[in-house]
Design a protein around this motif. Structure first.
Motif, PDB file in Angstrom:
ATOM      1  N   MET A   8     -13.712   6.073 -16.647  1.00  0.00           N
ATOM      2  CA  MET A   8     -14.974   5.865 -16.130  1.00  0.00           C
ATOM      3  C   MET A   8     -16.176   5.908 -16.983  1.00  0.00           C
ATOM      4  O   MET A   8     -16.380   6.725 -17.717  1.00  0.00           O
ATOM      5  CB  MET A   8     -15.142   7.326 -15.197  1.00  0.00           C
ATOM      6  N   PRO A   9     -16.756   4.712 -17.324  1.00  0.00           N
ATOM      7  CA  PRO A   9     -17.962   4.546 -18.062  1.00  0.00           C
ATOM      8  C   PRO A   9     -19.255   4.936 -17.451  1.00  0.00           C
ATOM      9  O   PRO A   9     -19.537   4.974 -16.304  1.00  0.00           O
ATOM     10  CB  PRO A   9     -18.008   2.884 -18.169  1.00  0.00           C
ATOM     11  N   ARG A  10     -19.835   5.810 -18.216  1.00  0.00           N
ATOM     12  CA  ARG A  10     -21.089   6.336 -17.779  1.00  0.00           C
ATOM     13  C   ARG A  10     -22.108   6.276 -18.922  1.00  0.00           C
ATOM     14  O   ARG A  10     -21.947   6.387 -20.230  1.00  0.00           O
ATOM     15  CB  ARG A  10     -20.930   7.973 -17.643  1.00  0.00           C
ATOM     16  N   VAL A  11     -23.412   5.482 -18.538  1.00  0.00           N
ATOM     17  CA  VAL A  11     -24.484   5.345 -19.379  1.00  0.00           C
ATOM     18  C   VAL A  11     -25.213   6.611 -19.421  1.00  0.00           C
ATOM     19  O   VAL A  11     -25.573   7.497 -18.547  1.00  0.00           O
ATOM     20  CB  VAL A  11     -25.435   4.374 -18.890  1.00  0.00           C
ATOM     21  N   GLU A  12     -25.569   7.482 -20.632  1.00  0.00           N
ATOM     22  CA  GLU A  12     -26.047   8.567 -20.945  1.00  0.00           C
ATOM     23  C   GLU A  12     -27.364   8.469 -21.963  1.00  0.00           C
ATOM     24  O   GLU A  12     -27.080   7.558 -22.733  1.00  0.00           O
ATOM     25  CB  GLU A  12     -24.939   9.763 -21.532  1.00  0.00           C
ATOM     26  N   GLY A  13     -28.167   9.319 -21.792  1.00  0.00           N
ATOM     27  CA  GLY A  13     -29.301   9.116 -22.818  1.00  0.00           C
ATOM     28  C   GLY A  13     -30.517   9.212 -22.035  1.00  0.00           C
ATOM     29  O   GLY A  13     -30.737   9.384 -20.812  1.00  0.00           O
ATOM     30  N   ASN A  14     -31.719   8.790 -22.967  1.00  0.00           N
ATOM     31  CA  ASN A  14     -32.908   8.760 -22.298  1.00  0.00           C
ATOM     32  C   ASN A  14     -33.777   7.803 -23.430  1.00  0.00           C
ATOM     33  O   ASN A  14     -33.262   7.437 -24.226  1.00  0.00           O
ATOM     34  CB  ASN A  14     -33.568   9.994 -22.281  1.00  0.00           C
ATOM     35  N   MET A  15     -35.009   7.792 -22.850  1.00  0.00           N
ATOM     36  CA  MET A  15     -35.793   6.735 -23.577  1.00  0.00           C
ATOM     37  C   MET A  15     -36.203   7.085 -24.898  1.00  0.00           C
ATOM     38  O   MET A  15     -36.259   6.298 -25.860  1.00  0.00           O
ATOM     39  CB  MET A  15     -37.056   6.433 -22.719  1.00  0.00           C
ATOM     40  N   GLU A  16     -36.405   8.411 -25.142  1.00  0.00           N
ATOM     41  CA  GLU A  16     -36.597   9.042 -26.688  1.00  0.00           C
ATOM     42  C   GLU A  16     -35.536   8.973 -27.595  1.00  0.00           C
ATOM     43  O   GLU A  16     -35.590   8.497 -28.631  1.00  0.00           O
ATOM     44  CB  GLU A  16     -36.891  10.610 -26.365  1.00  0.00           C
TER      45      GLU A  16
END
Length: 89
Positions: A8-16
């Motif tokens: 299961m691929p998941r995009v994680e993080g934020n703009m910063e």
């Protein structure tokens, strides 16, 4: 022996800090790709938002979407790293 797992691929993080794809699995192994697909769709309730990992022992040989093998070597290495698996060199 070749076995298949749901990845299961998941995009994680934020703009910063930025974004990256992480890969997860419950590591339930199947000898048949169709059973792995069924596990992802029904038991894990992932609709079609998952990949199938092809394993030989603790080595990730390939990633595929349903029956279509993906050919991105960097994705394979990244997924193997996230899942603590080796890759075929």
């Amino acid at each position: 022996m070749i076995e298949f797992i749901v990845v299961m691929p998941r995009v994680e993080g934020n703009m910063e800090i930025g974004y990256r794809t992480e890969f997860y699995s419950d590591f339930k192994q199947f000898t048949n790709v169709d059973r792995a697909i069924s596990h992802g769709m029904v038991e894990l309730d992932q609709a079609d938002d998952f990949l199938i990992g092809k394993l030989q022992g603790h080595v990730l040989l390939a990633l595929q979407y349903m029956h279509e093998v993906r050919d991105d070597p960097s994705e394979l290495v990244r997924a193997a790293d996230c899942l603590c698996l080796g890759v075929k060199s």
